[in-house]
Design a protein around this motif. Sequence first.
Motif, mmCIF file in Angstrom:
data_model
loop_
_atom_site.group_PDB
_atom_site.id
_atom_site.type_symbol
_atom_site.label_atom_id
_atom_site.label_comp_id
_atom_site.label_asym_id
_atom_site.label_seq_id
_atom_site.Cartn_x
_atom_site.Cartn_y
_atom_site.Cartn_z
ATOM 1 N N ALA A 192 0.304 -4.589 3.285
ATOM 2 C CA ALA A 192 -0.108 -3.372 3.989
ATOM 3 C C ALA A 192 0.979 -2.307 3.938
ATOM 4 O O ALA A 192 0.695 -1.109 3.816
ATOM 5 N N LYS A 193 2.225 -2.736 4.030
ATOM 6 C CA LYS A 193 3.352 -1.792 4.006
ATOM 7 C C LYS A 193 3.327 -0.935 2.748
ATOM 8 O O LYS A 193 3.657 0.251 2.793
ATOM 9 N N VAL A 194 2.914 -1.529 1.632
ATOM 10 C CA VAL A 194 2.855 -0.796 0.366
ATOM 11 C C VAL A 194 1.549 -0.029 0.215
ATOM 12 O O VAL A 194 1.542 1.139 -0.188
ATOM 13 N N VAL A 195 0.446 -0.675 0.538
ATOM 14 C CA VAL A 195 -0.877 -0.138 0.215
ATOM 15 C C VAL A 195 -1.368 0.914 1.208
ATOM 16 O O VAL A 195 -2.018 1.897 0.816
ATOM 17 N N VAL A 196 -1.066 0.740 2.483
ATOM 18 C CA VAL A 196 -1.615 1.622 3.515
ATOM 19 C C VAL A 196 -1.283 3.100 3.300
ATOM 20 O O VAL A 196 -2.172 3.953 3.431
ATOM 21 N N PRO A 197 -0.031 3.468 2.964
ATOM 22 C CA PRO A 197 0.248 4.899 2.781
ATOM 23 C C PRO A 197 -0.655 5.576 1.752
ATOM 24 O O PRO A 197 -1.092 6.720 1.953
ATOM 25 N N SER A 198 -0.971 4.869 0.663
ATOM 26 C CA SER A 198 -1.852 5.460 -0.357
ATOM 27 C C SER A 198 -3.275 5.593 0.166
ATOM 28 O O SER A 198 -3.981 6.559 -0.160
ATOM 29 N N MET A 199 -3.711 4.628 0.984
ATOM 30 C CA MET A 199 -5.047 4.718 1.578
ATOM 31 C C MET A 199 -5.116 5.873 2.580
ATOM 32 O O MET A 199 -6.112 6.607 2.636
ATOM 33 N N VAL A 200 -4.066 6.019 3.369
ATOM 34 C CA VAL A 200 -4.003 7.119 4.334
ATOM 35 C C VAL A 200 -4.064 8.453 3.601
ATOM 36 O O VAL A 200 -4.718 9.409 4.052
ATOM 37 N N ASN A 201 -3.396 8.525 2.471
ATOM 38 C CA ASN A 201 -3.364 9.739 1.658
ATOM 39 C C ASN A 201 -4.757 10.190 1.249
ATOM 40 O O ASN A 201 -5.061 11.383 1.255
ATOM 41 N N LYS A 202 -5.604 9.222 0.862
ATOM 42 C CA LYS A 202 -6.943 9.601 0.405
ATOM 43 C C LYS A 202 -8.009 9.405 1.483
ATOM 44 O O LYS A 202 -9.201 9.597 1.220
ATOM 45 N N LYS A 203 -7.555 9.016 2.673
ATOM 46 C CA LYS A 203 -8.444 8.883 3.828
ATOM 47 C C LYS A 203 -9.618 7.934 3.564
ATOM 48 O O LYS A 203 -10.748 8.185 3.983
ATOM 49 N N SER A 204 -9.328 6.804 2.906
ATOM 50 C CA SER A 204 -10.356 5.790 2.703
ATOM 51 C C SER A 204 -9.701 4.492 2.250
ATOM 52 O O SER A 204 -8.570 4.491 1.748
ATOM 53 N N GLY A 205 -10.413 3.397 2.438
ATOM 54 C CA GLY A 205 -9.893 2.106 2.010
ATOM 55 C C GLY A 205 -10.482 0.963 2.809
ATOM 56 O O GLY A 205 -11.016 1.161 3.910
ATOM 57 N N ASN A 206 -10.380 -0.224 2.243
ATOM 58 C CA ASN A 206 -10.853 -1.439 2.895
ATOM 59 C C ASN A 206 -9.772 -2.503 2.808
ATOM 60 O O ASN A 206 -9.300 -2.820 1.713
ATOM 61 N N ILE A 207 -9.380 -3.051 3.937
ATOM 62 C CA ILE A 207 -8.464 -4.186 3.984
ATOM 63 C C ILE A 207 -9.241 -5.353 4.581
ATOM 64 O O ILE A 207 -9.800 -5.244 5.675
ATOM 65 N N ILE A 208 -9.297 -6.458 3.829
ATOM 66 C CA ILE A 208 -10.058 -7.627 4.277
ATOM 67 C C ILE A 208 -9.148 -8.840 4.251
ATOM 68 O O ILE A 208 -8.562 -9.172 3.208
#
Length: 243
Positions: A120-136
């Motif tokens: 999450a530490k790596v992936v979340v910032p990029s998801m926040v940037n594009k305002k979308s994403g799924n973490i399962i």
Amino acid sequence: MKKTAIITGASRGIGKAIAVALAAEGYHLALFCHNNIEMLNQLASDLKKEYKVEVYTYQGDISDSSFVIDSCKDALAKLGQVDVLVNNAGIAHIGLLTDMSVEQWNTMVNTNLSPLFYTAKVVVPSMVNKKSGNIINISSMWGTVGASCEVAYSATKGGVNSFTKALAKELAPNNIAVNAITCGVVDTDMNGMLSADEKAELAEEIPIGRFCQPEEIAETILGIIKAPSYMTGQIIGVDGGYI
């Protein structure tokens, strides 16, 4: 548009089934494994050939923060974005808590719980940037109710559930969904230590009368991804009515 996913513990069982299902949906993938790199590379080759998707493979110890963080950064750079993160890698331990060593306890926590933070530490910032994403996050029914002789496993999976709910609240304003699947008894190598008689006896305890197939967890993953982003912070039981 390009769709991408990172899946940990992807060389076999649930992770492999998820990789196949996502590739069939056109997802470009970054797949992680601990030991079975030949198996993972073969899977990657098969998926590239059949579904014409990019597939990158990484081998290492999921409990090693440097490996996970560096590999996720590399995967993010190669994929360009990460739309779906599936934290699937995990281990089990059966035995009395008092017989468990400190090292075994730490290995359980560092393998089943800590990697959720690393990815999450790596992936979340990029998801926040594009305002979308799924973490399962792949969890277990024992994380909800606990299991005798599986205290450490139950504790880590309970941690996965709480991590999921908390992160979902944190990321909801950015339209990022975070959910977990609490699996029942899945027909994978993790249950390979059971004899045929033990498996039959266990299956009788499950209301649906059989073990879950890895492909059923993969189907659930697809359902979560396709669900409205309003569905977040959920701990979704796929256990055949066991719990």
